[in-house]
Design a protein around this motif. Structure first.
Motif, PDB file in Angstrom:
ATOM      1  N   VAL A  94      -8.607  -6.838  -1.960  1.00 55.89           N
ATOM      2  CA  VAL A  94      -7.219  -6.092  -1.747  1.00 55.89           C
ATOM      3  C   VAL A  94      -7.467  -5.684  -0.001  1.00 55.89           C
ATOM      4  O   VAL A  94      -6.579  -5.699   0.421  1.00 55.89           O
ATOM      5  CB  VAL A  94      -7.079  -5.206  -2.707  1.00 55.89           C
ATOM      6  N   LYS A  95      -8.548  -4.871  -0.089  1.00 52.03           N
ATOM      7  CA  LYS A  95      -8.743  -4.181   1.082  1.00 52.03           C
ATOM      8  C   LYS A  95      -8.848  -5.201   2.231  1.00 52.03           C
ATOM      9  O   LYS A  95      -8.191  -4.883   3.382  1.00 52.03           O
ATOM     10  CB  LYS A  95     -10.171  -3.311   1.096  1.00 52.03           C
ATOM     11  N   ARG A  96      -9.320  -6.332   2.052  1.00 54.20           N
ATOM     12  CA  ARG A  96      -9.598  -7.339   3.143  1.00 54.20           C
ATOM     13  C   ARG A  96      -8.044  -7.759   3.426  1.00 54.20           C
ATOM     14  O   ARG A  96      -7.689  -7.920   4.990  1.00 54.20           O
ATOM     15  CB  ARG A  96     -10.197  -8.363   2.713  1.00 54.20           C
ATOM     16  N   LEU A  97      -7.343  -8.075   2.366  1.00 53.50           N
ATOM     17  CA  LEU A  97      -5.855  -8.399   2.790  1.00 53.50           C
ATOM     18  C   LEU A  97      -4.888  -7.495   3.463  1.00 53.50           C
ATOM     19  O   LEU A  97      -4.412  -7.678   4.252  1.00 53.50           O
ATOM     20  CB  LEU A  97      -5.234  -9.007   1.355  1.00 53.50           C
ATOM     21  N   TRP A  98      -5.405  -6.199   3.029  1.00 50.29           N
ATOM     22  CA  TRP A  98      -4.471  -4.924   3.619  1.00 50.29           C
ATOM     23  C   TRP A  98      -4.890  -5.006   5.026  1.00 50.29           C
ATOM     24  O   TRP A  98      -3.921  -4.782   5.756  1.00 50.29           O
ATOM     25  CB  TRP A  98      -4.899  -3.713   2.595  1.00 50.29           C
ATOM     26  N   ALA A  99      -5.852  -5.121   5.395  1.00 52.92           N
ATOM     27  CA  ALA A  99      -6.359  -4.968   6.843  1.00 52.92           C
ATOM     28  C   ALA A  99      -5.772  -5.874   7.612  1.00 52.92           C
ATOM     29  O   ALA A  99      -5.575  -5.632   9.015  1.00 52.92           O
ATOM     30  CB  ALA A  99      -7.806  -5.087   6.860  1.00 52.92           C
ATOM     31  N   SER A 100      -5.601  -6.984   7.119  1.00 53.64           N
ATOM     32  CA  SER A 100      -4.851  -8.050   7.967  1.00 53.64           C
ATOM     33  C   SER A 100      -3.365  -8.006   7.835  1.00 53.64           C
ATOM     34  O   SER A 100      -2.703  -9.044   8.269  1.00 53.64           O
ATOM     35  CB  SER A 100      -5.548  -9.339   7.444  1.00 53.64           C
ATOM     36  N   GLY A 101      -2.764  -7.208   7.055  1.00 59.19           N
ATOM     37  CA  GLY A 101      -1.401  -7.186   6.806  1.00 59.19           C
ATOM     38  C   GLY A 101      -0.878  -8.005   5.702  1.00 59.19           C
ATOM     39  O   GLY A 101       0.267  -8.291   5.815  1.00 59.19           O
ATOM     40  N   GLN A 102      -1.756  -8.489   4.806  1.00 56.80           N
ATOM     41  CA  GLN A 102      -1.339  -9.600   4.235  1.00 56.80           C
ATOM     42  C   GLN A 102      -1.283  -9.174   2.606  1.00 56.80           C
ATOM     43  O   GLN A 102      -0.965  -9.973   1.795  1.00 56.80           O
ATOM     44  CB  GLN A 102      -2.171 -10.672   3.957  1.00 56.80           C
ATOM     45  N   PHE A 103      -1.390  -7.749   2.239  1.00 58.37           N
ATOM     46  CA  PHE A 103      -1.376  -7.332   0.909  1.00 58.37           C
ATOM     47  C   PHE A 103      -0.193  -6.754   0.644  1.00 58.37           C
ATOM     48  O   PHE A 103       0.336  -5.893   1.500  1.00 58.37           O
ATOM     49  CB  PHE A 103      -2.599  -6.263   0.715  1.00 58.37           C
ATOM     50  N   HIS A 104       0.408  -7.268  -0.534  1.00 64.82           N
ATOM     51  CA  HIS A 104       1.564  -6.648  -1.037  1.00 64.82           C
ATOM     52  C   HIS A 104       1.316  -5.917  -2.279  1.00 64.82           C
ATOM     53  O   HIS A 104       0.636  -6.486  -3.100  1.00 64.82           O
ATOM     54  CB  HIS A 104       2.554  -7.658  -1.294  1.00 64.82           C
ATOM     55  N   HIS A 105       1.722  -4.541  -2.442  1.00 60.62           N
ATOM     56  CA  HIS A 105       1.188  -3.755  -3.578  1.00 60.62           C
ATOM     57  C   HIS A 105       1.403  -4.331  -4.943  1.00 60.62           C
ATOM     58  O   HIS A 105       1.031  -3.893  -6.025  1.00 60.62           O
ATOM     59  CB  HIS A 105       1.774  -2.331  -3.589  1.00 60.62           C
ATOM     60  N   THR A 106       2.228  -5.340  -5.004  1.00 60.31           N
ATOM     61  CA  THR A 106       2.344  -6.165  -6.473  1.00 60.31           C
ATOM     62  C   THR A 106       1.773  -7.033  -6.590  1.00 60.31           C
ATOM     63  O   THR A 106       1.797  -7.998  -7.694  1.00 60.31           O
ATOM     64  CB  THR A 106       3.953  -6.468  -6.391  1.00 60.31           C
ATOM     65  N   GLY A 107       0.553  -7.509  -6.036  1.00 59.28           N
ATOM     66  CA  GLY A 107       0.084  -8.631  -5.863  1.00 59.28           C
ATOM     67  C   GLY A 107      -1.651  -8.669  -6.419  1.00 59.28           C
ATOM     68  O   GLY A 107      -2.272  -9.761  -6.435  1.00 59.28           O
ATOM     69  N   VAL A 108      -1.835  -7.363  -6.905  1.00 68.26           N
ATOM     70  CA  VAL A 108      -3.371  -7.437  -7.510  1.00 68.26           C
ATOM     71  C   VAL A 108      -3.755  -8.466  -8.744  1.00 68.26           C
ATOM     72  O   VAL A 108      -4.512  -9.102  -8.751  1.00 68.26           O
ATOM     73  CB  VAL A 108      -3.397  -5.961  -7.858  1.00 68.26           C
ATOM     74  N   TYR A 109      -2.697  -8.589  -9.465  1.00 68.07           N
ATOM     75  CA  TYR A 109      -2.830  -9.559 -10.647  1.00 68.07           C
ATOM     76  C   TYR A 109      -2.970 -10.932 -10.009  1.00 68.07           C
ATOM     77  O   TYR A 109      -3.990 -11.823 -10.400  1.00 68.07           O
ATOM     78  CB  TYR A 109      -1.560  -9.561 -11.549  1.00 68.07           C
ATOM     79  N   TRP A 110      -2.273 -11.303  -9.080  1.00 66.72           N
ATOM     80  CA  TRP A 110      -2.369 -12.676  -8.416  1.00 66.72           C
ATOM     81  C   TRP A 110      -3.579 -12.912  -7.714  1.00 66.72           C
ATOM     82  O   TRP A 110      -4.185 -13.794  -7.713  1.00 66.72           O
ATOM     83  CB  TRP A 110      -0.923 -12.975  -7.509  1.00 66.72           C
ATOM     84  N   ILE A 111      -4.198 -11.778  -7.055  1.00 66.96           N
ATOM     85  CA  ILE A 111      -5.377 -11.945  -6.294  1.00 66.96           C
ATOM     86  C   ILE A 111      -6.520 -12.032  -7.384  1.00 66.96           C
ATOM     87  O   ILE A 111      -7.286 -12.978  -7.240  1.00 66.96           O
ATOM     88  CB  ILE A 111      -5.694 -10.577  -5.495  1.00 66.96           C
TER      89      ILE A 111
END
Length: 126
Positions: A94-111
Motif C-alpha cells: 500500500v505504501k509503495r503504491l501510495w508513494a508512486s501515486g497508484q494507491f486508491h483507498h478502496t484497493g486494499v482488498y484487491w492488493i
C-alpha cells in the motif's frame, strides 16, 4: 483547497520550500515572484519550518488508518485470515503504491488478492 499529492510531489514541494527558505535572506522573493505576492507577504523562515513540518505530518498521517486491524477487516469479507506478516506485506505494498501515486483507498482488498495470487502472502481460508 484540498488535494491529494503523491510522495514525489510532496518531496518537490518540500525541497522548493527549503530552497525558498535559503534564498529568502539573499533576495527579495516578493520582488522575484510579484504575481504570487500581490496581497500577501512571503513566509518567514520560522513559518516555512512550521509548514514543512505540517506537510510531513500530513504525509505520514495519510495512511495511518491502514493498520493490521484495518487490513484484516477489509480482507476478511470471504473469511480469509491473515498473519501479522501477511498484513505487514500488504501495508508495505500500500505504501509503495501510495508513494508512486497508484494507491486508491478502496484497493486494499484487491492488493491482498494480487499478493496472494503471486504467492507473496498466504491467507488461511475457511
Amino acid at each position: 483547497m484540498n488535494m491529494q499529492l503523491n510522495a514525489r510531489e510532496i518531496a518537490t514541494i518540500l525541497a522548493s520550500l527549503r530552497l525558498f527558505q535559503q534564498q529568502a535572506g539573499n533576495v527579495d522573493i516578493a520582488e522575484m515572484f510579484p504575481d504570487h505576492f500581490i496581497d500577501v507577504s512571503p513566509l518567514s523562515s520560522v513559518e516555512i519550518d512550521d509548514l514543512c513540518e505540517a506537510i510531513n505530518l500530513a504525509e505520514i498521517g495519510e495512511l495511518d488508518y491502514v493498520t493490521h486491524d484495518f487490513v484484516r477487516a477489509d480482507c476478511s469479507i470471504h473469511g480469509a485470515m491473515l498473519s501479522d506478516n501477511d498484513c505487514d506485506i500488504i501495508i508495505a505494498e500500500v505504501k509503495r503504491l501510495w508513494a508512486s501515486g497508484q494507491f486508491h483507498h478502496t484497493g486494499v482488498y484487491w492488493i491482498a488478492n494480487s499478493l496472494a495470487a503471486n504467492g507473496m502472502i498466504h491467507p488461511t481460508l475457511p
